[in-house]
Write a protein that holds these residues in place. Structure first.
Motif, mmCIF file in Angstrom:
data_model
loop_
_atom_site.group_PDB
_atom_site.id
_atom_site.type_symbol
_atom_site.label_atom_id
_atom_site.label_comp_id
_atom_site.label_asym_id
_atom_site.label_seq_id
_atom_site.Cartn_x
_atom_site.Cartn_y
_atom_site.Cartn_z
ATOM 1 N N LEU A 203 1.486 80.869 -1.925
ATOM 2 C CA LEU A 203 1.573 79.834 -2.948
ATOM 3 C C LEU A 203 2.596 78.786 -2.533
ATOM 4 C CD1 LEU A 203 0.943 78.776 -5.847
ATOM 5 C CD2 LEU A 203 2.818 80.247 -6.647
ATOM 6 N N ILE A 204 2.119 77.568 -2.285
ATOM 7 C CA ILE A 204 2.991 76.443 -1.963
ATOM 8 C C ILE A 204 3.321 75.739 -3.279
ATOM 9 C CG2 ILE A 204 3.252 74.364 -0.564
ATOM 10 C CD1 ILE A 204 2.510 76.777 1.139
ATOM 11 N N THR A 205 4.594 75.602 -3.600
ATOM 12 C CA THR A 205 4.942 75.052 -4.908
ATOM 13 C C THR A 205 6.339 74.445 -4.899
ATOM 14 O OG1 THR A 205 5.083 75.572 -7.282
ATOM 15 C CG2 THR A 205 5.901 77.238 -5.743
ATOM 16 N N HIS A 206 6.614 73.635 -5.941
ATOM 17 C CA HIS A 206 7.996 73.224 -6.185
ATOM 18 C C HIS A 206 8.403 73.555 -7.617
ATOM 19 C CE1 HIS A 206 5.628 69.530 -7.158
ATOM 20 N NE2 HIS A 206 6.415 69.535 -8.208
ATOM 21 N N TYR A 207 7.560 74.335 -8.314
ATOM 22 C CA TYR A 207 7.900 74.827 -9.650
ATOM 23 C C TYR A 207 8.624 76.159 -9.524
ATOM 24 C CZ TYR A 207 4.838 71.342 -11.810
ATOM 25 O OH TYR A 207 4.258 70.160 -12.227
ATOM 26 N N MET A 208 9.881 76.182 -9.959
ATOM 27 C CA MET A 208 10.701 77.376 -9.780
ATOM 28 C C MET A 208 10.149 78.587 -10.528
ATOM 29 S SD MET A 208 12.939 76.219 -7.779
ATOM 30 C CE MET A 208 11.940 74.877 -7.201
ATOM 31 N N SER A 236 19.784 83.889 -6.665
ATOM 32 C CA SER A 236 21.207 84.224 -6.803
ATOM 33 C C SER A 236 22.085 83.166 -6.143
ATOM 34 C CB SER A 236 21.497 85.597 -6.179
ATOM 35 O OG SER A 236 20.836 86.626 -6.886
ATOM 36 N N GLN A 237 21.471 82.296 -5.335
ATOM 37 C CA GLN A 237 22.219 81.296 -4.561
ATOM 38 C C GLN A 237 21.967 79.897 -5.141
ATOM 39 O OE1 GLN A 237 21.834 82.223 -0.171
ATOM 40 N NE2 GLN A 237 20.367 83.735 -0.943
ATOM 41 N N VAL A 238 22.395 79.724 -6.390
ATOM 42 C CA VAL A 238 22.109 78.493 -7.126
ATOM 43 C C VAL A 238 22.657 77.264 -6.411
ATOM 44 C CG1 VAL A 238 22.479 77.256 -9.289
ATOM 45 C CG2 VAL A 238 22.014 79.714 -9.325
ATOM 46 N N ASP A 239 23.898 77.321 -5.969
ATOM 47 C CA ASP A 239 24.515 76.152 -5.340
ATOM 48 C C ASP A 239 23.838 75.806 -4.009
ATOM 49 O OD1 ASP A 239 26.305 75.875 -7.437
ATOM 50 O OD2 ASP A 239 27.795 77.193 -6.492
ATOM 51 N N THR A 240 23.429 76.828 -3.259
ATOM 52 C CA THR A 240 22.732 76.574 -1.995
ATOM 53 C C THR A 240 21.396 75.894 -2.251
ATOM 54 O OG1 THR A 240 23.760 78.533 -1.027
ATOM 55 C CG2 THR A 240 21.849 77.630 0.113
ATOM 56 N N LEU A 241 20.654 76.370 -3.259
ATOM 57 C CA LEU A 241 19.372 75.744 -3.593
ATOM 58 C C LEU A 241 19.569 74.292 -4.007
ATOM 59 C CD1 LEU A 241 17.621 78.633 -5.559
ATOM 60 C CD2 LEU A 241 16.810 77.589 -3.448
ATOM 61 N N LYS A 242 20.602 74.031 -4.774
ATOM 62 C CA LYS A 242 20.870 72.655 -5.199
ATOM 63 C C LYS A 242 21.177 71.752 -3.999
ATOM 64 C CE LYS A 242 22.386 73.392 -9.963
ATOM 65 N NZ LYS A 242 23.484 73.241 -10.941
ATOM 66 N N SER A 243 21.781 72.332 -2.966
ATOM 67 C CA SER A 243 22.082 71.536 -1.772
ATOM 68 C C SER A 243 20.804 71.107 -1.051
ATOM 69 C CB SER A 243 22.989 72.325 -0.816
ATOM 70 O OG SER A 243 22.277 73.362 -0.159
ATOM 71 N N TYR A 244 19.709 71.844 -1.297
ATOM 72 C CA TYR A 244 18.407 71.475 -0.741
ATOM 73 C C TYR A 244 17.562 70.719 -1.763
ATOM 74 C CZ TYR A 244 19.570 74.711 3.029
ATOM 75 O OH TYR A 244 20.181 75.341 4.077
ATOM 76 N N VAL A 248 16.617 75.721 -10.176
ATOM 77 C CA VAL A 248 16.306 77.132 -10.375
ATOM 78 C C VAL A 248 15.695 77.259 -11.760
ATOM 79 C CG1 VAL A 248 18.139 77.962 -8.858
ATOM 80 C CG2 VAL A 248 18.619 77.616 -11.281
ATOM 81 N N PRO A 249 15.030 78.392 -12.057
ATOM 82 C CA PRO A 249 14.511 78.564 -13.418
ATOM 83 C C PRO A 249 15.604 78.376 -14.457
ATOM 84 C CG PRO A 249 13.641 80.266 -11.976
ATOM 85 C CD PRO A 249 14.680 79.523 -11.182
ATOM 86 N N GLN A 250 15.249 77.832 -15.605
ATOM 87 C CA GLN A 250 16.255 77.506 -16.626
ATOM 88 C C GLN A 250 17.055 78.724 -17.051
ATOM 89 O OE1 GLN A 250 14.046 75.476 -19.710
ATOM 90 N NE2 GLN A 250 14.252 73.510 -18.688
ATOM 91 N N ILE A 251 16.396 79.876 -17.164
ATOM 92 C CA ILE A 251 17.105 81.101 -17.557
ATOM 93 C C ILE A 251 18.124 81.483 -16.489
ATOM 94 C CG2 ILE A 251 16.826 83.590 -17.869
ATOM 95 C CD1 ILE A 251 16.125 82.011 -20.347
ATOM 96 N N THR A 252 17.730 81.345 -15.220
ATOM 97 C CA THR A 252 18.637 81.656 -14.116
ATOM 98 C C THR A 252 19.844 80.723 -14.139
ATOM 99 O OG1 THR A 252 16.720 82.329 -12.800
ATOM 100 C CG2 THR A 252 18.780 81.951 -11.611
ATOM 101 N N ILE A 269 19.441 86.449 -12.394
ATOM 102 C CA ILE A 269 18.646 86.697 -13.596
ATOM 103 C C ILE A 269 17.368 85.854 -13.517
ATOM 104 C CG2 ILE A 269 18.546 86.318 -16.093
ATOM 105 C CD1 ILE A 269 20.322 88.618 -15.547
ATOM 106 N N LEU A 270 16.208 86.472 -13.752
ATOM 107 C CA LEU A 270 14.942 85.760 -13.569
ATOM 108 C C LEU A 270 14.185 85.507 -14.870
ATOM 109 C CD1 LEU A 270 13.542 87.542 -10.378
ATOM 110 C CD2 LEU A 270 14.799 85.392 -10.517
ATOM 111 N N THR A 271 14.397 86.366 -15.877
ATOM 112 C CA THR A 271 13.619 86.242 -17.109
ATOM 113 C C THR A 271 14.522 86.239 -18.329
ATOM 114 O OG1 THR A 271 13.335 88.629 -17.442
ATOM 115 C CG2 THR A 271 11.715 87.512 -16.025
ATOM 116 N N ARG A 272 13.968 85.765 -19.440
ATOM 117 C CA ARG A 272 14.711 85.741 -20.699
ATOM 118 C C ARG A 272 15.142 87.150 -21.103
ATOM 119 N NH1 ARG A 272 11.690 82.758 -25.451
ATOM 120 N NH2 ARG A 272 11.854 81.133 -23.859
ATOM 121 N N GLN A 273 14.233 88.126 -20.922
ATOM 122 C CA GLN A 273 14.558 89.487 -21.316
ATOM 123 C C GLN A 273 15.712 90.051 -20.500
ATOM 124 O OE1 GLN A 273 13.124 91.116 -24.017
ATOM 125 N NE2 GLN A 273 14.895 92.440 -23.636
#
Length: 283
Positions: A203-208, A236-244, A248-252, A269-273
């Protein structure tokens, strides 16, 4: 050997002027390595221009590499003798289903692929029925595709690929033109094919949020694979992803901000639950 293996894969787009002289070279893939096993659900994530769609087109031999090697189902993509077999085993779903649907009736469109590879008529209609059932579109088999929603059209396009019974399905940003409900319909259908039929999904995507469903994630930037791992390890690497230039998902992100405020919440964290459970353990 893995179902897909790439080693130092390179693709260059050559820009020419009106007289055919080379003006410049843009490197879309720059030494990409991949190892994908049969039956895996892989997400390829990246900002616009990262090279992910160029990579997708290589997996179906719509493009040939400028350098490096790529094997699909044990076959070298540079050997023209392998192209037909690779395309039968690595089906492609594009961003806009209208570019892929060619018939005026849903079931005839789904039958088009297997008919072109010489499947007997009786077998074709069995495959059409099974494929439409797999994506939840059997009740629309006699409808015109023009009367379907975007999500329904995309599911018909997926059924058309599945009727050819490929080992792998490559989806190049299949939900980019869909609303949230359409995105969920398509991803549910894809995940079902992966879990129940053992089809390898790329799956090629840009939707987190779509990436959470994957077994593994490759993150691309400027033609290179810059991160790889499970969705949890990647997010888990939010700042690294932002550098690219990726979110990240809103819950994360919410969990990440709560951690920065001093709350003892795990990263990734990946899900609301999962967030609710983490907060309940604190209090």
């Amino acid at each position: 050997m893995n179902f897909i293996e790439a080693r130092k894969l390179v693709h260059e787009y050559i820009r020419r002027d009106e007289e055919g002289n080379v003006e410049g070279i843009d490197t879309a893939l720059d030494g990409v390595d991949l190892d994908i096993k049969q039956g895996e659900f892989i997400a390829v994530l990246g900002h616009n221009g990262s090279g992910k769609s160029t990579l997708a087109k290589h997996l179906n031999v719509l493009l040939q590499s400028s350098g490096g090697t790529l094997w699909v189902d044990g076959k070298d993509t540079t050997d023209e003798a392998n192209v037909w077999d690779i395309r039968k085993n690595a089906g492609m779903v594009f961003q806009n289903p209208d570019n892929q649907i060619i018939a005026s009736v849903v079931e005839e469109d789904v039958a088009f692929g297997p008919e072109n590879i010489g499947i007997p008529t009786d077998e074709i209609w069995k495959r059409v029925e099974n494929s439409l059932k797999s994506v939840g579109m059997i009740q629309y088999r006699e409808h015109s595709p023009n009367k379907l929603s975007g999500g329904q059209k995309q599911r018909v396009a997926i059924a058309g690929v599945m009727a050819m019974e490929p080992k792998c399905i490559v989806l190049d940003e299949p939900t980019a033109m869909l609303d949230p409900n359409g995105r969920k319909e398509v991803l549910d259908a894809v995940e079902k094919l992966n879990k129940e039929k053992g089809v390898t999904v790329i799956l090629i995507t840009h939707y987190m949020e779509e990436v959470i469903r994957a077994d593994r994630v490759y993150v691309m930037d400027k033609g290179k694979v810059v991160m790889q791992g499970t969705p949890r390890s990647i997010f888990s690497q939010v700042d690294t992803l932002k550098s690219y230039r990726l979110d990240v998902p809103q819950i994360t992100l919410l969990a990440h901000e709560l951690r920065k405020m001093g709350m003892d919440i795990p990263e990734g964290i990946l899900t609301r639950q999962e967030l609710v459970d983490a907060l309940c353990r604190l209090y």
